[in-house]
Design a protein around this motif. Structure first.
Motif, PDB file in Angstrom:
ATOM      1  N   THR A  83       0.828  -1.205   0.000  1.00  0.00           N
ATOM      2  CA  THR A  83       0.000   0.000   0.000  1.00  0.00           C
ATOM      3  C   THR A  83       0.863   1.256   0.000  1.00  0.00           C
ATOM      4  O   THR A  83       0.614   2.201  -0.767  1.00  0.00           O
ATOM      5  N   GLN A  84       1.887   1.277   0.847  1.00  0.00           N
ATOM      6  CA  GLN A  84       2.743   2.456   0.929  1.00  0.00           C
ATOM      7  C   GLN A  84       3.464   2.712  -0.391  1.00  0.00           C
ATOM      8  O   GLN A  84       3.514   3.859  -0.874  1.00  0.00           O
ATOM      9  N   GLU A  85       4.011   1.682  -0.978  1.00  0.00           N
ATOM     10  CA  GLU A  85       4.759   1.863  -2.220  1.00  0.00           C
ATOM     11  C   GLU A  85       3.867   2.340  -3.355  1.00  0.00           C
ATOM     12  O   GLU A  85       4.270   3.189  -4.168  1.00  0.00           O
ATOM     13  N   ALA A  86       2.643   1.830  -3.422  1.00  0.00           N
ATOM     14  CA  ALA A  86       1.704   2.291  -4.446  1.00  0.00           C
ATOM     15  C   ALA A  86       1.321   3.747  -4.207  1.00  0.00           C
ATOM     16  O   ALA A  86       1.198   4.543  -5.157  1.00  0.00           O
ATOM     17  N   ASP A  87       1.139   4.125  -2.927  1.00  0.00           N
ATOM     18  CA  ASP A  87       0.745   5.494  -2.616  1.00  0.00           C
ATOM     19  C   ASP A  87       1.868   6.494  -2.838  1.00  0.00           C
ATOM     20  O   ASP A  87       1.606   7.669  -3.125  1.00  0.00           O
ATOM     21  N   LEU A  88       3.109   6.083  -2.684  1.00  0.00           N
ATOM     22  CA  LEU A  88       4.224   6.974  -2.998  1.00  0.00           C
ATOM     23  C   LEU A  88       4.150   7.440  -4.447  1.00  0.00           C
ATOM     24  O   LEU A  88       4.390   8.619  -4.749  1.00  0.00           O
ATOM     25  N   VAL A  89       3.776   6.544  -5.332  1.00  0.00           N
ATOM     26  CA  VAL A  89       3.643   6.885  -6.752  1.00  0.00           C
ATOM     27  C   VAL A  89       2.398   7.743  -6.983  1.00  0.00           C
ATOM     28  O   VAL A  89       2.439   8.775  -7.652  1.00  0.00           O
ATOM     29  N   ARG A  90       1.274   7.321  -6.400  1.00  0.00           N
ATOM     30  CA  ARG A  90      -0.002   8.021  -6.614  1.00  0.00           C
ATOM     31  C   ARG A  90       0.050   9.452  -6.101  1.00  0.00           C
ATOM     32  O   ARG A  90      -0.330  10.387  -6.811  1.00  0.00           O
ATOM     33  N   TRP A  91       0.530   9.632  -4.874  1.00  0.00           N
ATOM     34  CA  TRP A  91       0.526  10.971  -4.293  1.00  0.00           C
ATOM     35  C   TRP A  91       1.573  11.867  -4.918  1.00  0.00           C
ATOM     36  O   TRP A  91       1.391  13.103  -4.976  1.00  0.00           O
ATOM     37  N   ALA A  92       2.660  11.303  -5.421  1.00  0.00           N
ATOM     38  CA  ALA A  92       3.671  12.129  -6.097  1.00  0.00           C
ATOM     39  C   ALA A  92       3.057  12.837  -7.302  1.00  0.00           C
ATOM     40  O   ALA A  92       3.335  14.018  -7.559  1.00  0.00           O
ATOM     41  N   LYS A  93       2.195  12.133  -8.024  1.00  0.00           N
ATOM     42  CA  LYS A  93       1.529  12.739  -9.189  1.00  0.00           C
ATOM     43  C   LYS A  93       0.584  13.857  -8.754  1.00  0.00           C
ATOM     44  O   LYS A  93       0.518  14.917  -9.391  1.00  0.00           O
ATOM     45  N   ILE A  94      -0.150  13.624  -7.672  1.00  0.00           N
ATOM     46  CA  ILE A  94      -1.126  14.621  -7.206  1.00  0.00           C
ATOM     47  C   ILE A  94      -0.408  15.844  -6.639  1.00  0.00           C
ATOM     48  O   ILE A  94      -0.818  16.990  -6.882  1.00  0.00           O
ATOM     49  N   VAL A  95       0.682  15.628  -5.899  1.00  0.00           N
ATOM     50  CA  VAL A  95       1.465  16.757  -5.368  1.00  0.00           C
ATOM     51  C   VAL A  95       2.028  17.584  -6.513  1.00  0.00           C
ATOM     52  O   VAL A  95       1.994  18.819  -6.477  1.00  0.00           O
ATOM     53  N   LYS A  96       2.532  16.914  -7.535  1.00  0.00           N
ATOM     54  CA  LYS A  96       3.079  17.640  -8.691  1.00  0.00           C
ATOM     55  C   LYS A  96       1.993  18.482  -9.349  1.00  0.00           C
ATOM     56  O   LYS A  96       2.226  19.647  -9.723  1.00  0.00           O
ATOM     57  N   GLU A  97       0.800  17.919  -9.485  1.00  0.00           N
ATOM     58  CA  GLU A  97      -0.314  18.648 -10.080  1.00  0.00           C
ATOM     59  C   GLU A  97      -0.693  19.851  -9.230  1.00  0.00           C
ATOM     60  O   GLU A  97      -1.046  20.918  -9.755  1.00  0.00           O
TER      61      GLU A  97
END
Length: 325
Positions: free
Chosen positions: A305-319
């Motif tokens: 879960t953590q590893e998947a969220d690192l990718v998901r939230w990185a995109k949202i933070v960038k946006e």
């Protein structure tokens, strides 16, 4: 001769390590949180400690080391002795969002920690002040108002890059609307701003939102999970209420230890935590807090879960364009 002494020394170290594991726990265990006393993470740490104390036969201490969005507490636990007596009540914010938000963390969110158990999922609740906006009774009312005045409506969050800020970014993107983000220093000031009419709406975590909604001081338009929450059964999801299929913006709590905890201690702690949070009484407490119990909170599922969220939230933070030095 030297080899003989070296072998004897290694044997003593090995024996001492085995004794440490066999005698664990033999002293109080501390759960560190990164947010002030009384925050939702602090309440969870205290509740969990109270459940674990009679099971493990030692007392539990809930402590807070606040600052930098939870990074100070995380760095402290990352550097703690891996002896099974210091843990972190971490969040998706500290271990999945902050790595994209802060240039310097002071810790590696994956490699500096042992994952003990995933503790629960938390949605945000979309809140408006019914006195400021008596005309906004549904999420679609909010969207209609926003489309009449693009970019002029504003929303509160508990800080740049916080889950409520990023939920607002996702909401604006999914609905094709625009808003002005107003960050505050924590949940208390942001809620005060909403109730004072300083902002138009607020994506706030479920636990502190529930009593405010029940009091009538704030109106809940939607929750950001894929399913309604039992503590607010009449409040629809964003997908339902706003006509945004598939919308989801949730975070989680998890219990971390420093990397290098002996496997036997880690396994015993994980088993005790999972048993405690899986009990009927604890699950009811979670539901009452607006926290969704986890189907699989095991260390392996937690890491995934953590590893998947690192990718998901990185995109949202960038946006979002948010960044903290």
């Amino acid at each position: 001769m030297k080899l003989r002494f070296l072998g004897a020394a290694l044997a003593l170290v090995s024996t001492a390590a085995l004794a440490q594991e066999a005698n664990w726990p033999s002293q109080p265990i501390t759960i560190i949180g990164g947010f002030p006393g009384g925050a939702a993470t602090d309440l969870y740490a205290r509740k969990l400690g109270a459940e674990l104390a009679p099971v493990l036969g030692v007392s539990f201490v809930a402590d807070s080391k606040t600052g930098a969005g939870g990074n100070i507490a995380s760095a402290y636990v990352a550097q703690a002795r891996p002896d099974g007596y210091t843990y972190l009540l971490g969040t998706a914010g500290t271990h999945a969002i902050n790595p994209a938000l802060y240039k310097k963390l002071g810790f590696d969110p994956v490699n500096d920690f042992s994952r003990i158990a995933l503790l629960g999922n938390l949605p945000n609740v979309l809140l408006v002040n019914p006195e400021k906006h008596p005309e906004i009774k549904t999420c679609k009312d909010l969207l209609a108002a926003a489309r009449k005045q693009p970019g002029q409506m504003n929303y509160a969050s508990t800080g740049n890059g916080a889950s409520g800020h990023l939920a607002g970014v996702q909401f604006a993107g999914a609905s094709g609307t625009s808003y002005t983000h107003v960050p505050y220093r924590g949940q208390g000031p942001a809620m005060t701003a909403l109730l004072a009419g300083e902002v138009d709406f607020f994506f706030n975590q479920s636990s502190p939102s529930i009593p405010i909604v029940h009091s009538g001081k704030a109106r809940a338009l939607a929750v950001t999970s894929t399913q309604r929450i039992a503590a607010l059964p009449d409040v629809p999801t964003v997908a339902e209420a706003c006509g945004l299929p598939g919308f989801e913006s949730t975070t989680w709590y998890g219990l971390f230890g420093p990397a290098g905890i002996p496997p036997a201690i880690q396994a015993r702690m994980s088993k005790a935590v999972l048993s405690a949070i899986g009990s009927d009484g604890f699950r009811k407490w979670l539901v009452d807090q607006g926290i969704a119990p986890i189907a699989d909170g095991s260390p392996a599922a937690f890491k995934q879960t953590q590893e998947a969220d690192l990718v998901r939230w990185a995109k949202i933070v960038k946006e979002s364009g948010a960044q903290v030095d």
